[in-house]
Design a protein around this motif. Structure first.
Motif, short mmCIF file in Angstrom:
data_model
loop_
_atom_site.label_atom_id
_atom_site.label_comp_id
_atom_site.label_asym_id
_atom_site.label_seq_id
_atom_site.Cartn_x
_atom_site.Cartn_y
_atom_site.Cartn_z
N ASN A 170 0.96 -1.26 -0.01
CA ASN A 170 -0.01 0.01 -0.25
C ASN A 170 0.95 1.19 0.01
OD1 ASN A 170 0.62 0.49 2.58
ND2 ASN A 170 -0.58 -1.02 3.58
N HIS A 171 0.36 2.54 -0.05
CA HIS A 171 1.18 3.68 -0.05
C HIS A 171 1.75 3.81 0.93
CE1 HIS A 171 -1.18 5.52 -3.75
NE2 HIS A 171 -0.91 4.08 -3.88
N VAL A 172 1.33 3.50 2.25
CA VAL A 172 2.08 3.65 3.45
C VAL A 172 3.37 2.84 3.64
CG1 VAL A 172 1.95 3.35 6.02
CG2 VAL A 172 0.09 4.38 4.75
N GLU A 173 3.16 1.71 3.20
CA GLU A 173 4.40 0.67 3.08
C GLU A 173 5.42 1.16 2.03
OE1 GLU A 173 2.19 -3.44 4.20
OE2 GLU A 173 2.11 -2.75 2.19
N ALA A 174 4.98 1.57 0.92
CA ALA A 174 5.77 2.22 -0.35
C ALA A 174 6.70 3.32 0.26
CB ALA A 174 5.01 2.42 -1.51
N ALA A 175 5.78 4.22 1.09
CA ALA A 175 6.52 5.36 1.50
C ALA A 175 7.80 5.25 2.45
CB ALA A 175 5.48 6.41 2.18
N GLU A 176 7.38 3.98 3.10
CA GLU A 176 8.36 3.78 4.33
C GLU A 176 9.74 3.22 3.68
OE1 GLU A 176 8.66 0.16 7.49
OE2 GLU A 176 6.76 1.29 7.42
N ILE A 177 9.38 2.38 2.49
CA ILE A 177 10.45 2.02 1.86
C ILE A 177 11.46 3.06 0.93
CG2 ILE A 177 11.37 0.66 -0.27
CD1 ILE A 177 10.70 -1.06 1.99
N MET A 178 10.65 4.19 0.31
CA MET A 178 11.04 5.00 -0.37
C MET A 178 11.70 6.21 0.46
SD MET A 178 8.56 5.15 -3.45
CE MET A 178 9.28 6.45 -4.37
N GLY A 179 11.24 6.19 1.64
CA GLY A 179 11.84 7.34 2.94
C GLY A 179 11.07 8.54 2.50
N CYS A 180 9.79 8.71 2.06
CA CYS A 180 8.97 9.68 1.99
C CYS A 180 7.69 9.67 2.46
CB CYS A 180 9.05 10.07 0.31
SG CYS A 180 8.28 8.94 -0.52
N LYS A 181 6.69 10.85 2.25
CA LYS A 181 5.39 10.78 2.73
C LYS A 181 4.59 9.81 1.80
CE LYS A 181 5.89 15.36 5.04
NZ LYS A 181 5.57 16.56 5.10
N GLU A 182 3.47 9.40 2.46
CA GLU A 182 2.52 8.65 1.69
C GLU A 182 1.92 9.54 0.46
OE1 GLU A 182 -1.93 6.76 2.47
OE2 GLU A 182 -0.76 7.84 4.16
N ALA A 183 1.67 10.70 0.84
CA ALA A 183 1.33 11.75 -0.36
C ALA A 183 2.21 11.81 -1.34
CB ALA A 183 1.07 13.15 0.44
N THR A 184 3.49 11.76 -1.36
CA THR A 184 4.35 11.84 -2.37
C THR A 184 4.24 10.56 -3.04
OG1 THR A 184 5.85 13.27 -0.63
CG2 THR A 184 6.93 12.09 -2.73
N VAL A 185 4.12 9.59 -2.53
CA VAL A 185 3.94 8.10 -3.29
C VAL A 185 2.85 8.24 -4.20
CG1 VAL A 185 3.64 5.99 -2.88
CG2 VAL A 185 5.08 6.83 -1.64
N SER A 186 1.67 8.75 -3.74
CA SER A 186 0.48 8.80 -4.35
C SER A 186 0.63 9.99 -5.57
CB SER A 186 -0.55 9.27 -3.53
OG SER A 186 -0.76 8.68 -2.27
N TRP A 187 1.33 10.91 -5.36
CA TRP A 187 1.87 11.98 -6.34
C TRP A 187 2.78 11.27 -7.37
CZ3 TRP A 187 0.45 15.99 -8.83
CH2 TRP A 187 1.16 16.65 -9.46
N HIS A 188 3.57 10.28 -7.29
CA HIS A 188 4.42 9.96 -8.18
C HIS A 188 3.66 8.71 -8.98
CE1 HIS A 188 8.13 11.48 -6.95
NE2 HIS A 188 8.28 10.88 -5.57
#
Length: 200
Positions: A170-188
């Motif tokens: 999910n976006h929260v898990e991806a954000a943790e891996i990428m070292g960014c905020k959940e909203a940033t993952v959603s934007w990408h």
């Protein structure tokens, strides 16, 4: 059985991710944490057991991101060497496997920068097989084309797409891996889909 997450661009199904049983994952996490604590205290046997328990995870992760077994083997070896000192930086705020995923992904990035070549990410995932899907060969070909386009995306967009749709995070898990905020993952993800629509 959980609902599979699929990347759909212009209506095309792309992935059939595999899932790990929640109970098995929890037991593995507890086992890892116990080994990490002992390894950080200088227990060499615990460190060896930690490497043995997670080597396949490291190798599979590297293979997904590089698309080449030989590169994945090199990266897995380098990660194991790095862990001898890096293990002290694991603070337990995330799951050990999430932290290990980041370590492996960083090693992949280092290799790609030093070799000046991009990994062919499309080869890392199981695409829809014609006889397993009503769409047949045409849909499988479209899926292959989509992942070829994914490999050309900017790094952050590609990573977000691969983590969410390739690893079924999910976006929260991806954000943790990428070292960014959940909203940033959603934007990408949003920007990547716009780019993919323009390419197909």
């Amino acid at each position: 059985m959980p609902t599979q997450r699929s990347l759909s661009v212009n209506g095309s199904l792309v992935l059939t991710p595999q899932f790990t049983d929640t109970g098995t994952r929890s037991a593995a996490s507890a086992h890892n944490n116990a080994l990490v604590d002992r390894a950080k205290a200088g227990d060499r046997l615990a460190f060896s057991q930690l490497i043995e328990a997670n080597y396949d995870f490291i190798f599979r992760t590297a293979c997904k991101w590089t698309g080449k077994k030989s590169d994945a083997e090199d990266i897995a070896q380098e990660v194991c060497i790095k862990l001898a000192t890096a293990i002290q930086s694991f603070d337990g705020r995330s799951a050990f496997t999430s932290w290990l995923y980041r370590v492996t992904l960083n090693m992949v990035r280092d290799m790609q920068r030093s070799s000046v070549r991009k990994a062919k990410n499309v080869d890392a995932f199981a695409l829809v097989h014609p006889e397993d899907d009503p769409g047949g060969q045409e849909e499988a070909t479209t899926a292959h084309q989509i992942w070829e386009r994914v490999s050309t995306l900017p790094d952050k967009q590609r990573e977000a797409i691969m983590l969410v749709y390739g690893e079924d995070m999910n976006h929260v898990e991806a954000a943790e891996i990428m070292g960014c905020k959940e909203a940033t993952v959603s934007w990408h993800i949003h920007e990547a889909k716009k780019t993919l629509r323009g390419l197909l």
